[in-house]
Design an enzyme around this catalytic site. Structure first.
Site, mmCIF file in Angstrom:
data_model
loop_
_atom_site.group_PDB
_atom_site.id
_atom_site.type_symbol
_atom_site.label_atom_id
_atom_site.label_comp_id
_atom_site.label_asym_id
_atom_site.label_seq_id
_atom_site.Cartn_x
_atom_site.Cartn_y
_atom_site.Cartn_z
ATOM 1 N N ARG A 94 24.408 55.793 17.567
ATOM 2 C CA ARG A 94 24.680 54.539 16.843
ATOM 3 C C ARG A 94 23.516 53.563 16.935
ATOM 4 O O ARG A 94 23.722 52.353 17.046
ATOM 5 C CB ARG A 94 25.949 53.864 17.356
ATOM 6 C CG ARG A 94 27.226 54.595 17.032
ATOM 7 C CD ARG A 94 27.646 54.327 15.577
ATOM 8 N NE ARG A 94 28.954 54.849 15.315
ATOM 9 C CZ ARG A 94 30.067 54.109 15.237
ATOM 10 N NH1 ARG A 94 30.000 52.813 15.350
ATOM 11 N NH2 ARG A 94 31.219 54.681 15.006
ATOM 12 N N ARG A 118 25.583 47.334 13.630
ATOM 13 C CA ARG A 118 25.853 45.892 13.584
ATOM 14 C C ARG A 118 25.204 45.065 14.678
ATOM 15 O O ARG A 118 25.221 43.848 14.606
ATOM 16 C CB ARG A 118 27.365 45.675 13.597
ATOM 17 C CG ARG A 118 28.011 46.077 12.292
ATOM 18 C CD ARG A 118 29.512 46.124 12.418
ATOM 19 N NE ARG A 118 29.874 47.138 13.403
ATOM 20 C CZ ARG A 118 31.106 47.585 13.595
ATOM 21 N NH1 ARG A 118 32.096 47.097 12.895
ATOM 22 N NH2 ARG A 118 31.339 48.513 14.494
ATOM 23 N N TYR A 175 41.489 61.879 12.663
ATOM 24 C CA TYR A 175 41.513 60.752 11.712
ATOM 25 C C TYR A 175 42.300 61.122 10.455
ATOM 26 O O TYR A 175 43.032 60.300 9.902
ATOM 27 C CB TYR A 175 40.084 60.327 11.335
ATOM 28 C CG TYR A 175 39.369 59.668 12.495
ATOM 29 C CD1 TYR A 175 39.558 58.312 12.768
ATOM 30 C CD2 TYR A 175 38.536 60.399 13.341
ATOM 31 C CE1 TYR A 175 38.924 57.696 13.840
ATOM 32 C CE2 TYR A 175 37.895 59.796 14.416
ATOM 33 C CZ TYR A 175 38.094 58.449 14.662
ATOM 34 O OH TYR A 175 37.481 57.856 15.728
HETATM 35 O O1 CP3 Z 1 24.209 56.887 15.148
HETATM 36 C C1 CP3 Z 1 23.834 56.359 14.081
HETATM 37 O O2 CP3 Z 1 23.113 55.332 14.049
HETATM 38 C C2 CP3 Z 1 24.201 57.024 12.771
HETATM 39 C C3 CP3 Z 1 25.359 56.552 12.127
HETATM 40 C C4 CP3 Z 1 26.768 56.875 12.616
HETATM 41 C C5 CP3 Z 1 27.856 56.042 12.266
HETATM 42 N N1 CP3 Z 1 29.009 56.645 12.672
HETATM 43 C C6 CP3 Z 1 27.744 54.752 11.550
HETATM 44 C C7 CP3 Z 1 28.870 53.810 11.560
HETATM 45 C C8 CP3 Z 1 27.281 57.962 13.331
HETATM 46 C C9 CP3 Z 1 26.555 59.124 13.998
HETATM 47 C C10 CP3 Z 1 28.700 57.807 13.347
HETATM 48 C C11 CP3 Z 1 29.622 58.798 13.945
HETATM 49 C C12 CP3 Z 1 31.046 58.484 14.042
HETATM 50 N N2 CP3 Z 1 31.827 57.805 13.142
HETATM 51 C C13 CP3 Z 1 31.894 58.952 15.073
HETATM 52 C C14 CP3 Z 1 31.465 59.846 16.229
HETATM 53 C C15 CP3 Z 1 30.712 59.134 17.265
HETATM 54 C C16 CP3 Z 1 31.470 58.089 18.039
HETATM 55 O O3 CP3 Z 1 31.044 56.928 17.983
HETATM 56 O O4 CP3 Z 1 32.471 58.435 18.681
HETATM 57 C C17 CP3 Z 1 33.191 58.487 14.806
HETATM 58 C C18 CP3 Z 1 34.420 58.717 15.665
HETATM 59 C C19 CP3 Z 1 33.139 57.761 13.579
HETATM 60 C C20 CP3 Z 1 34.282 57.146 12.845
HETATM 61 C C21 CP3 Z 1 34.099 55.695 12.655
HETATM 62 N N3 CP3 Z 1 33.159 55.114 11.839
HETATM 63 C C22 CP3 Z 1 34.877 54.659 13.224
HETATM 64 C C23 CP3 Z 1 36.021 54.862 14.194
HETATM 65 C C24 CP3 Z 1 34.358 53.453 12.748
HETATM 66 C C25 CP3 Z 1 34.912 52.085 12.984
HETATM 67 C C26 CP3 Z 1 34.531 51.555 14.310
HETATM 68 C C27 CP3 Z 1 33.308 50.714 14.208
HETATM 69 O O5 CP3 Z 1 32.416 50.866 15.035
HETATM 70 O O6 CP3 Z 1 33.306 49.890 13.289
HETATM 71 C C28 CP3 Z 1 33.257 53.758 11.903
HETATM 72 C C29 CP3 Z 1 32.397 52.789 11.184
HETATM 73 C C30 CP3 Z 1 30.923 52.911 11.389
HETATM 74 N N4 CP3 Z 1 30.218 54.076 11.413
HETATM 75 C C31 CP3 Z 1 30.016 51.815 11.518
HETATM 76 C C32 CP3 Z 1 28.732 52.373 11.631
HETATM 77 C C33 CP3 Z 1 27.421 51.649 11.750
HETATM 78 C C34 CP3 Z 1 30.379 50.348 11.453
HETATM 79 C C35 CP3 Z 1 30.542 49.996 10.007
HETATM 80 C C36 CP3 Z 1 30.204 48.594 9.637
HETATM 81 O O7 CP3 Z 1 29.021 48.291 9.380
HETATM 82 O O8 CP3 Z 1 31.138 47.802 9.533
#
Ligand code: CP3
Length: 354
Positions: free
Chosen positions: A36, A40, A162
């Site tokens: 990640r 944000r 999910y």
């Molecule tokens: O690592 C990186 O920089 C690449 C991008 C990336 C994102 N999600 C961007 C994202 C990667 C590799 C993921 C993987 C992901 N997504 C996982 C597995 C890794 C982990 O963290 O456990 C999972 C479970 C998800 C599902 C997901 N996506 C959730 C549960 C959420 C909401 C929670 C949150 O943090 O907001 C997301 C949204 C998400 N994915 C954001 C980002 C940058 C936030 C979105 C925003 O800008 O509002």
């Protein structure tokens, strides 16, 4: 010498620290990237995020997705870029309605019956995910040649949680209830995901990904036999399908929270590297995992949030214990959104000085 696609790929990856480490070579200092790393906590991400509207539109606009992928690499000089996307683009591409509601996390129209599995649209994946592949191409063009580009996908089990729960979950009661009570029905969903995920990973390599990570964030929610059936075997199948097409592209597995079962997962799935969460003891990772696989990890994201001396000392311990063999520095899970970017800069500086 004949220039097959795979020989070109190998030559272009020999100079990259990340791919060297993932192939088992010790590099000192070790390569560093962070799960990640785009997102944000970076003001420059928030700017672009505002202009894109919702999160999925950002994922599907190649120029913008490429830009936010590059932001942390430019700012911190990391050894890898991970393509900006999400694990939930697979259910989205399968035609399940996926939304990211502000402040609520993902919301999906649930899949809870065999009929709903059969209604998933398995034909249009390549087209729907085209923007992700275009974003990879854009990033590869802009990226300096010594920085590796990582593609990724969620593992079938984690994506299924999910899809069935309809979003995040505390106890996974619906998805586990289904998997335990009607395993043959649930298997069909996992099979659909194995197919889609393998195709998605293969297409990411074709578009420029030089390493892959498979995120199994909720692997730790399953008891042993279910872990083998729903995590180990599906990932083993994905690894074998990807390898058939691209034998040299290293694959990192991240079965978060599985404790001693990391060892079995490393052996059985055939991944090149294990990304370990912060609960895995370092000495055990060195004695029991490094003989099987390259290890990646495992600074607690809350240590990065805390920063200062405790973070530096935790980072030193990790490098001292795991840095003697093929090793990639990372977090044990994704960056927390309130993390000050300066802490990331200080961490990179520390790892580079090690
Ligand atoms: O690592 C990186 O920089 C690449 C991008 C990336 C994102 N999600 C961007 C994202 C990667 C590799 C993921 C993987 C992901 N997504 C996982 C597995 C890794 C982990 O963290 O456990 C999972 C479970 C998800 C599902 C997901 N996506 C959730 C549960 C959420 C909401 C929670 C949150 O943090 O907001 C997301 C949204 C998400 N994915 C954001 C980002 C940058 C936030 C979105 C925003 O800008 O509002």
């Amino acid at each position: 010498m004949s220039l097959s696609t795979s020989s070109i790929a190998t030559e272009s990856t020999v100079t990259k620290k990340l791919t060297q480490a993932l192939n088992g070579k010790r590099t000192s200092p070790p390569p560093i990237w962070l799960m990640r790393q785009a997102g944000r906590y970076l003001p420059e991400y928030m700017e672009i995020r505002k202009s894109a509207g919702d999160f999925l539109s950002l994922c599907y606009t190649p120029e913008l997705a490429a830009e936010v992928t590059l932001q942390p690499v430019r700012r911190f000089g990391l050894d890898a870029a991970i393509i900006f996307s999400d694990i939930l683009v697979i259910p989205d591409a399968l035609g399940q309605n996926v939304r990211f509601a502000e402040g609520e996390g993902p919301l999906l129209e649930p899949v809870r019956t065999s009929e709903q599995i059969e209604r998933l649209d398995r034909g249009g994946l390549e087209d729907r995910l085209g923007p992700v592949y275009q974003a990879l191409e854009c990033v590869r063009k802009e990226l300096s040649p010594d920085v590796a580009l990582i593609g990724f996908a969620g593992a079938p089990w984690t994506v299924a949680t999910y899809m069935v729960e309809g979003g995040g979950s505390r106890d996974f009661s619906l998805v586990k209830g289904w998997a335990f009570s009607a395993p043959d029905e649930f298997q069909r969903l996992i099979d659909v995901l194995v197919e889609a995920t393998s195709a998605h990973l293969i297409s990411q390599i074709a578009a420029g990904a030089e390493a892959l990570q498979i995120f199994d964030t909720w692997a730790g929610a399953l008891p042993e036999q279910a872990f083998i059936r729903w995590c180990v075997l599906p990932v083993k199948e994905i690894v074998s399908r990807v390898r058939e097409k691209h034998p040299r592209v290293p694959i990192i597995g991240f079965p978060r929270g599985v404790g001693v079962a990391y060892k079995m997962y490393g052996r059985e799935t055939g991944v090149n590297a294990l990304s370990i969460d912060s609960s895995v003891p370092l000495a055990w990772a060195a004695s029991d995992l490094q003989p099987i696989c390259v290890v990646q990890g495992n600074l607690d994201p809350a240590m990065l949030l805390a920063g200062g001396k405790p973070m530096i000392s935790a980072a030193k311990d990790i490098v001292a214990t795991l840095g003697e063999r093929g090793f990639v520095f990372n977090l044990g899970h994704g960056i927390i959104r309130t993390t000050p970017p300066d802490h990331v800069a200080a961490l990179v500086e520390e790892v580079r000085a090690s």
